[in-house]
Scaffold this motif. Sequence first.
Motif, PDB file in Angstrom:
ATOM      1  N   TYR A  84     -10.820  -2.272 -12.078  1.00 54.37           N
ATOM      2  CA  TYR A  84      -9.696  -1.608 -11.478  1.00 54.37           C
ATOM      3  C   TYR A  84      -9.238  -1.956  -9.878  1.00 54.37           C
ATOM      4  N   PHE A  85     -10.318  -1.798  -9.344  1.00 53.76           N
ATOM      5  CA  PHE A  85     -10.336  -1.926  -7.809  1.00 53.76           C
ATOM      6  C   PHE A  85      -9.876  -3.434  -7.359  1.00 53.76           C
ATOM      7  N   GLU A  86     -10.550  -4.387  -8.290  1.00 53.84           N
ATOM      8  CA  GLU A  86     -10.073  -5.630  -8.011  1.00 53.84           C
ATOM      9  C   GLU A  86      -8.534  -6.055  -8.190  1.00 53.84           C
ATOM     10  N   MET A  87      -8.168  -5.300  -9.578  1.00 54.68           N
ATOM     11  CA  MET A  87      -6.851  -5.641  -9.834  1.00 54.68           C
ATOM     12  C   MET A  87      -5.864  -4.788  -8.623  1.00 54.68           C
ATOM     13  N   ASP A  88      -6.375  -3.953  -8.455  1.00 50.07           N
ATOM     14  CA  ASP A  88      -5.626  -3.157  -7.196  1.00 50.07           C
ATOM     15  C   ASP A  88      -5.602  -4.255  -6.021  1.00 50.07           C
ATOM     16  N   LEU A  89      -6.651  -4.703  -5.656  1.00 50.58           N
ATOM     17  CA  LEU A  89      -6.411  -5.554  -4.346  1.00 50.58           C
ATOM     18  C   LEU A  89      -5.764  -6.781  -4.433  1.00 50.58           C
ATOM     19  N   LEU A  90      -5.430  -7.104  -5.539  1.00 47.63           N
ATOM     20  CA  LEU A  90      -4.634  -8.237  -6.099  1.00 47.63           C
ATOM     21  C   LEU A  90      -3.261  -7.762  -5.955  1.00 47.63           C
ATOM     22  N   ARG A  91      -2.877  -6.745  -6.349  1.00 42.69           N
ATOM     23  CA  ARG A  91      -1.384  -6.290  -6.382  1.00 42.69           C
ATOM     24  C   ARG A  91      -1.107  -6.081  -5.131  1.00 42.69           C
ATOM     25  N   ARG A  92      -1.981  -5.187  -4.436  1.00 42.16           N
ATOM     26  CA  ARG A  92      -1.895  -4.875  -2.804  1.00 42.16           C
ATOM     27  C   ARG A  92      -1.706  -5.921  -2.051  1.00 42.16           C
ATOM     28  N   ARG A  93      -2.462  -7.100  -2.334  1.00 44.49           N
ATOM     29  CA  ARG A  93      -2.258  -8.387  -1.433  1.00 44.49           C
ATOM     30  C   ARG A  93      -0.977  -9.114  -1.552  1.00 44.49           C
ATOM     31  N   ALA A  94      -0.398  -9.100  -2.636  1.00 46.23           N
ATOM     32  CA  ALA A  94       0.949  -9.441  -2.826  1.00 46.23           C
ATOM     33  C   ALA A  94       2.152  -8.444  -2.336  1.00 46.23           C
ATOM     34  N   ALA A  95       1.730  -7.231  -2.510  1.00 47.20           N
ATOM     35  CA  ALA A  95       2.888  -6.257  -1.768  1.00 47.20           C
ATOM     36  C   ALA A  95       2.701  -5.986  -0.388  1.00 47.20           C
ATOM     37  N   GLY A  96       1.604  -6.341   0.115  1.00 45.53           N
ATOM     38  CA  GLY A  96       1.393  -5.922   1.642  1.00 45.53           C
ATOM     39  C   GLY A  96       1.075  -4.650   1.803  1.00 45.53           C
ATOM     40  N   GLU A  97       0.076  -3.984   0.754  1.00 45.21           N
ATOM     41  CA  GLU A  97      -0.172  -2.525   0.751  1.00 45.21           C
ATOM     42  C   GLU A  97      -1.778  -2.404   1.049  1.00 45.21           C
ATOM     43  N   LEU A  98      -2.393  -3.303   1.750  1.00 48.22           N
ATOM     44  CA  LEU A  98      -3.650  -3.046   1.788  1.00 48.22           C
ATOM     45  C   LEU A  98      -4.191  -1.993   2.782  1.00 48.22           C
ATOM     46  N   ALA A  99      -3.403  -1.974   3.762  1.00 45.16           N
ATOM     47  CA  ALA A  99      -3.821  -1.001   4.848  1.00 45.16           C
ATOM     48  C   ALA A  99      -3.742   0.592   4.290  1.00 45.16           C
ATOM     49  N   GLU A 100      -3.246   0.889   3.110  1.00 44.33           N
ATOM     50  CA  GLU A 100      -3.052   1.867   2.490  1.00 44.33           C
ATOM     51  C   GLU A 100      -4.596   2.183   1.815  1.00 44.33           C
ATOM     52  N   LEU A 101      -5.380   1.336   1.851  1.00 42.81           N
ATOM     53  CA  LEU A 101      -6.857   1.350   1.079  1.00 42.81           C
ATOM     54  C   LEU A 101      -7.651   1.166   2.538  1.00 42.81           C
ATOM     55  N   PHE A 102      -7.429   0.413   3.264  1.00 44.29           N
ATOM     56  CA  PHE A 102      -8.512  -0.081   4.446  1.00 44.29           C
ATOM     57  C   PHE A 102      -8.183   0.276   5.641  1.00 44.29           C
ATOM     58  N   GLY A 103      -7.115   0.977   5.999  1.00 44.47           N
ATOM     59  CA  GLY A 103      -6.528   1.389   7.257  1.00 44.47           C
ATOM     60  C   GLY A 103      -6.142   0.262   8.230  1.00 44.47           C
ATOM     61  N   LYS A 104      -6.067   0.461   9.578  1.00 43.60           N
ATOM     62  CA  LYS A 104      -5.633  -0.231  10.832  1.00 43.60           C
ATOM     63  C   LYS A 104      -6.065  -1.740  10.267  1.00 43.60           C
ATOM     64  N   ALA A 105      -7.332  -2.180  10.042  1.00 39.89           N
ATOM     65  CA  ALA A 105      -7.890  -3.210  10.098  1.00 39.89           C
ATOM     66  C   ALA A 105      -7.215  -4.347   9.169  1.00 39.89           C
ATOM     67  N   ALA A 106      -6.282  -3.629   8.202  1.00 35.73           N
ATOM     68  CA  ALA A 106      -5.517  -4.602   7.141  1.00 35.73           C
ATOM     69  C   ALA A 106      -4.074  -4.646   7.703  1.00 35.73           C
ATOM     70  N   LEU A 107      -3.498  -4.000   8.625  1.00 34.64           N
ATOM     71  CA  LEU A 107      -2.403  -4.077   9.049  1.00 34.64           C
ATOM     72  C   LEU A 107      -1.853  -5.553   9.320  1.00 34.64           C
ATOM     73  N   PRO A 108      -2.484  -6.343  10.167  1.00 33.87           N
ATOM     74  CA  PRO A 108      -1.946  -7.870  10.352  1.00 33.87           C
ATOM     75  C   PRO A 108      -1.664  -8.438   9.103  1.00 33.87           C
ATOM     76  N   ILE A 109      -2.466  -8.484   8.078  1.00 37.49           N
ATOM     77  CA  ILE A 109      -2.275  -9.125   6.699  1.00 37.49           C
ATOM     78  C   ILE A 109      -0.973  -8.409   6.114  1.00 37.49           C
ATOM     79  N   ASP A 110      -0.857  -7.054   6.135  1.00 38.05           N
ATOM     80  CA  ASP A 110       0.034  -6.573   5.521  1.00 38.05           C
ATOM     81  C   ASP A 110       1.526  -6.757   6.146  1.00 38.05           C
ATOM     82  N   ARG A 111       1.469  -6.879   7.564  1.00 38.54           N
ATOM     83  CA  ARG A 111       2.805  -6.949   8.055  1.00 38.54           C
ATOM     84  C   ARG A 111       3.358  -8.727   7.849  1.00 38.54           C
ATOM     85  N   THR A 112       2.591  -9.427   7.799  1.00 42.41           N
ATOM     86  CA  THR A 112       2.971 -10.730   7.428  1.00 42.41           C
ATOM     87  C   THR A 112       3.393 -10.773   5.859  1.00 42.41           C
TER      88      THR A 112
END
Length: 796
Positions: A84-112
Motif C-alpha cells: 500500500y505505501f508504494e501504491m500511495d507514493l505512485l498516486r501522490r507522485r502524479a498528484a503532487g501530494e508527497l509533502a502530505e507524507l514527507f513534509g517540506k522536503a517534498a515541496l519542490p517536487i509537488d510544486r512542479t
Amino acid sequence: MPPRRRRLLKRAVLILVLLIVALPLAGWFALRGSLPRYEGEVRDAALKQPVRVERDALGTVTVRAQSRRDANWALGYVHAQERYFEMDLLRRRAAGELAELFGKAALPIDRTVRAHRMRARMARAFATLPPEQRDALDAYRDGVNAGLADLAVRPFAYLATFNAPAPWRSEDTLLVVAAMAFTLNDAEDKRELAFSRMHAALPASAYAFLTASGGGWDAPIAGAPLSWPEVPPASELDLRTLDPALLRGSHGVTDPRVPGSNAFAVGGALAGGSALVANDMHLDLRVPNLWFRTRVVYPDARGAGGMIDVTGAGLPGTPAVVAGSNGLVAWGFTNSYADTTDWVRVERDPNDPMRYRVPDGWATTEKHAERIHVHGGDDETIEVEETRWGPILAKDADGTPLALAWVAQQPGGIDVNLIRIEASRTVDEAVAVAQASGIPPQNFIAGDKAGSIAWTIAGRIPKRVGGFDPQLPADWSQAGTGWDGWEPESLHPLVANPPWNRLWSANQRPVEGEALKIIGDGGYDLGARAAQIRDTLRAHERLAVDDLLKIQLDDRALFLERWKDLLALELNRAPPSALHDAMKQILAGWNDHASTDAVAYRLVRAWRGEVVDTVLDAFAAAVRKPFPDFALPKLPQSEQAVWKLLGQRPEHLLPPGTADWDALLVATIDRAGLKLDAQPGGIAARTWGERNTAHIAHPLSRGLPAFVARWLDMPYEALPGDTHMPRVQAPDFGASERFGVAPGDEAHGYFMMPGGQSGHPLSPYYGAGHADWVHGTPTPFLPGPAQHVLELAPSH
C-alpha cells in the motif's frame, strides 16, 4: 547513599531497563501487526463468488476467480496488504501530494507536479471511462480498502513517518498510470525548451548538427540508418572565439540515464512453432520492486468454456498484468520516445493579460488555486493558469509564455483498456488492444502460439496538423495548427511478421519516413544496444528460450571498442609519464566486457565521458552567450556528432583556449586518469564493479540510521553491465523485470525480478528472488507450488 535514594535509583534503573527492552519489543510487535494475511478466510459483501489466492516460494500471487471483477477485488486486497505505501507514493507522485507524507522536503517536487493538476484531470477521466472500466476500478478500489482495513496495524512506513494511510479512490488507479507517464515522458519538456534556445543562439547548421534524430548507430526495425548532418563550417561558427569563462563541463550529458527497456521477438519459423518473446524494462530500482509477480485465472467471458490464464508483471495500484503471457500471446514494452509533448506560444492580449489569442479570436485563461498539504508544516497554495492547450508552465527564448500540451493531460490519454489484452488470442488482437489503450506511448512487441510476431506503438499518438516543427515551441493561434485529436489506430506504425522473422526494440529510432513523422522524436536512444541485440538475433538461425536470456545478459562492450582503440593510439602519441604508462598497461588487459573485475573498461568509459562532455560543452558555451543559465539537454545521439568531429578534427570547433585536437585528447586522458588514480589503491584498483555496485534501496532508508537502512535495502553487490549493451545496469537502475517465454510453453520460460515481492521487511517474500536477478539465474516463469492459500468469499 541514603537507603531512600538507593531505592529510587534502583527503581529508575529498572524502569530504564524495561524501557530499553519494551520499546524494541513494542516496535517489533507493531511491525508484525502490519504483516499481510497469507492464509485463512476473508469474507466481504463485494465479492460475488469465492476467490482463491495462492502464494508460492517467491510470493508470486495466483488469483483464481470466477470473474475478472472478483479477481480485481482480490488483487486490490492483496496489493494493499503487500504494497500500500508504494501504491500511495505512485498516486501522490502524479498528484503532487508527497509533502502530505514527507513534509517540506517534498515541496519542490509537488510544486512542479501540481501544476499539471493531475488529480482533477484523472477524476474527470474516470467519469468518462466506459462502464466496464469504471466497474473494474471500483471493484479494485473496494478490494484495496478492504485489504488495508484488514491489517491489524497500519503499514510500517506510515508508522515510521507518523502518518496514516488515506483510503484508495477509483481515480487513483488512473493516477498510477499517470505516474508512469511522468516517469516515461519528459513532463516538463526540458528538451524542447533547450532546443528553442539552441535554435535562437546557434546557426542553422550547428543546430541541425547537434539535434539530428539518428546516424550510423541506428538499428531501426524497418528502414535504414540516417545520415548525420555535416559539420558546421567556420564561416558560420567558430567556437575558439568564445570567452573560456562560458565553459562549464556539462557533466551528465554523456549517456544520460533514461527510462528504457529491451524487448525482442522471434517468429515461429526460427523458434520451432510458437514465437519467442523477451522483455526487460529498464527503470529506477527500489525496494520493493515496482512490479508484482502475478497470475490471474478466470473463465473467458466470451463463452465456450475457455479460461483466461495470464502470468507476468502486475503493477500494484492497478489490476492489470502489464507484460507477460496468457498461453496464446506473449507481449512486452519498451519506452518509445515518441514525441508526446509540445510547447505552445501564448500571445496575450496587451489590454487584458487574462485573454490570449486562439484560432477563432480570443479566449480567457482559467486560474486554479492548488493547495498543497504539508506534513508538520503550513499548507502552501500555488496558482495554475490554464489555456485550452494546457497549463502555462514556461517562457520561450524570447520571453513569450508557453503552455504545455501533453498526451497524458488530454481526454482519452489515460485509461485502463490495457487489461483487455490478457484475453487476446492472436498477435493481431493484442496489437488492436495496445493501439487503443490510454497509456504513455510505448513500443509494443508481441508473439503468439501460432508463431506470428508484431511491433507497433501502443497508446495514444497526437495528430499534429498545420506543419509546425514539433521540436520547437509553435504558435497554435492560427486555424488548422496544433493537435487535432489522436492518430487513428490504422495509422499507428506496424511491422508484422517481417521476412527476417526477428523484431528488436531498445528505445532506438524504430522506423523511417512517414511512420517516423507520425511518432515524432522525443529523444531516441543511440541504437548501439539495439544493434547488439539485432546482430545477435541475426547470428542465430534457430533460437530457444535459453538464447533469449543470453542476449539479455550480454555485457560485451562492443560500443566502446573504437574508443579503446583511439585511447591506445592517443596514449602512444602522448608525452611519456608514469600515469600514461599505467594506463597503457591497464588497456592491455581489455577483456571486451563490462565485467565487475574490468579495470580497462572503466578507464575507457571514463575517458570517453571526458571527451564527449568537453566537446559538447563548447557548443553549450555558444548558447550561454545569450542565455547564461543554459545547460545542454539530454542528447542520446551525441555520440554521432562527437565521433564525426574526432574524425574530421575541424579547428574552428575546438573549445576556446584549446590548441588543437591532440591537445584536447591528451588533456582529457590526463583528467580521466588523475580522477581514477586519486582514489585509494590508485588507478589499477579501479574496477568496474567498484563503481557499478548495486544500491537498491527502500524509499525510507535514506532517512534512517545506517544499520536500519542496510536491513531494509538489498545487498550491495558488484554488477556487470552498463548503458550501451543489452545488460543495462547501474547501481539503482536497470532491468526492473526480465522474462523470456514462448506462449503455450510457459513452463520453460523464466521471470526474474529485483527487490522481492513484498514491501514488508518481515515477510518471507521481502527480497525473495533478488539473488537470481543479480546473478542471472533463471527463475521459472510460472508460479511454483502453493505454500500459502487465502480463501476469499462473499459474506452473504
